[in-house]
Design a protein around this motif. Sequence first.
Motif, PDB file in Angstrom:
ATOM      1  N   PHE A   1      38.151  36.539  51.714  1.00 40.29           N
ATOM      2  CA  PHE A   1      38.940  36.352  50.488  1.00 40.29           C
ATOM      3  C   PHE A   1      40.044  35.331  50.747  1.00 40.29           C
ATOM      4  CE2 PHE A   1      37.447  40.672  51.012  1.00 40.29           C
ATOM      5  CZ  PHE A   1      36.858  40.982  49.799  1.00 40.29           C
TER       6      PHE A   1
ATOM      7  N   ASP B   1      42.800  35.672  48.664  1.00 46.70           N
ATOM      8  CA  ASP B   1      43.925  36.387  48.068  1.00 46.70           C
ATOM      9  C   ASP B   1      43.739  37.863  48.408  1.00 46.70           C
ATOM     10  OD1 ASP B   1      45.475  37.939  46.032  1.00 46.70           O
ATOM     11  OD2 ASP B   1      45.976  35.933  45.294  1.00 46.70           O
TER      12      ASP B   1
ATOM     13  N   ALA C   1      42.368  40.422  45.868  1.00 52.32           N
ATOM     14  CA  ALA C   1      40.922  40.447  45.624  1.00 52.32           C
ATOM     15  C   ALA C   1      40.234  41.439  46.559  1.00 52.32           C
ATOM     16  CB  ALA C   1      40.329  39.052  45.795  1.00 52.32           C
ATOM     17  N   SER C   2      40.718  41.550  47.779  1.00 50.35           N
ATOM     18  CA  SER C   2      40.117  42.487  48.725  1.00 50.35           C
ATOM     19  C   SER C   2      40.323  43.930  48.291  1.00 50.35           C
ATOM     20  CB  SER C   2      40.697  42.276  50.124  1.00 50.35           C
ATOM     21  OG  SER C   2      42.050  42.696  50.189  1.00 50.35           O
TER      22      SER C   2
ATOM     23  N   ASN D   1      40.171  41.134  35.872  1.00 53.80           N
ATOM     24  CA  ASN D   1      40.046  41.473  37.284  1.00 53.80           C
ATOM     25  C   ASN D   1      38.727  40.974  37.871  1.00 53.80           C
ATOM     26  OD1 ASN D   1      42.536  42.676  37.652  1.00 53.80           O
ATOM     27  ND2 ASN D   1      41.812  44.729  37.145  1.00 53.80           N
TER      28      ASN D   1
ATOM     29  N   PHE E   1      39.094  37.279  38.351  1.00 52.93           N
ATOM     30  CA  PHE E   1      40.001  37.045  39.487  1.00 52.93           C
ATOM     31  C   PHE E   1      39.267  37.286  40.814  1.00 52.93           C
ATOM     32  CE2 PHE E   1      43.017  38.438  42.710  1.00 52.93           C
ATOM     33  CZ  PHE E   1      44.001  37.454  42.630  1.00 52.93           C
ATOM     34  N   LEU E   2      38.525  38.388  40.884  1.00 49.42           N
ATOM     35  CA  LEU E   2      37.784  38.687  42.094  1.00 49.42           C
ATOM     36  C   LEU E   2      36.759  37.590  42.394  1.00 49.42           C
ATOM     37  CD1 LEU E   2      36.921  40.500  44.439  1.00 49.42           C
ATOM     38  CD2 LEU E   2      35.489  41.785  42.831  1.00 49.42           C
TER      39      LEU E   2
ATOM     40  N   HIS F   1      38.306  34.575  43.950  1.00 46.75           N
ATOM     41  CA  HIS F   1      39.003  34.727  45.236  1.00 46.75           C
ATOM     42  C   HIS F   1      38.199  35.475  46.311  1.00 46.75           C
ATOM     43  CE1 HIS F   1      42.672  32.975  43.611  1.00 46.75           C
ATOM     44  NE2 HIS F   1      42.455  33.697  42.520  1.00 46.75           N
ATOM     45  N   PHE F   2      37.032  35.953  45.945  1.00 47.29           N
ATOM     46  CA  PHE F   2      36.075  36.477  46.923  1.00 47.29           C
ATOM     47  C   PHE F   2      35.204  35.286  47.294  1.00 47.29           C
ATOM     48  CE2 PHE F   2      32.324  39.697  47.462  1.00 47.29           C
ATOM     49  CZ  PHE F   2      32.368  39.516  48.833  1.00 47.29           C
TER      50      PHE F   2
END
Length: 242
Positions: free
Chosen positions: A184, A186, A189-190, A202, A205-206, A209-210
């Motif tokens: 990741f 961020d 995201a984890s 969400n 966003f994931l 950033h994944f």
Amino acid sequence: MNRKLTFMLSIFSVILIGCNKSSNNVNTQNKAITYKPNQKTEVVVDKSTYRISESDVYVYNRPNGEKIKNQKLSSVLGETHYIQVDTDCTVEVVEKKDEWVKIHTVYPDWLQDTHNGWILAKYLYNFSEIKISDTEYKILKEVSTTVNNIYVLYLGDNFSKKKAIALNEYLRNSKKLLGNIYIFDDEKASELIDNNSLEKDNYVFLADHFIAMSTFDIPKSVIYYPYQDNQYKALGGKNFKN
């Protein structure tokens, strides 16, 4: 681990192994070149191994020749498909001619008899040339279930698929990490990855950033931005990297 990620892990393994194995022992039009180490007409000029720098690199029967047809896959799908190598493959060079190289695939092992032929030398890449510093990442946590899951935060700049492959190799070879590796950029995201019911914002966003993942059973293969899929697009995601 959320259900989507579990499903992705199982499907990725089945598809990658299944599709590649379908190329084994295939009679091909423009026959694939069988690797014969003692064949006098082949001169091994480079015993180093290389990765392929791009996806979907066609393999040819000779320099400036014809693409090698995957007869079985073409028959199953009802349309013409050709032998290809990509970033998941490791190859060695057995001959060179001008800007072309004749390759023998050494990984995955089930492609060793079929994915051999000529490609442009520009597609060879040594990922060990990409230097990884311990300041570029941080291990956030390791969670052991059936398989060890390693959550990694990337701290560097200019992340790319080549960087993802180099980081994965560094973590596995130099740091001896075993299991599934999730990368990741961020930390938030984890924390979202284990949520089974992500709302729109969400999820997007994931997905943004994944940035990469590698599974325990196919450790050299890297999926780049694994959540940037049709659902990501449907939810309005626009930062496509894959």
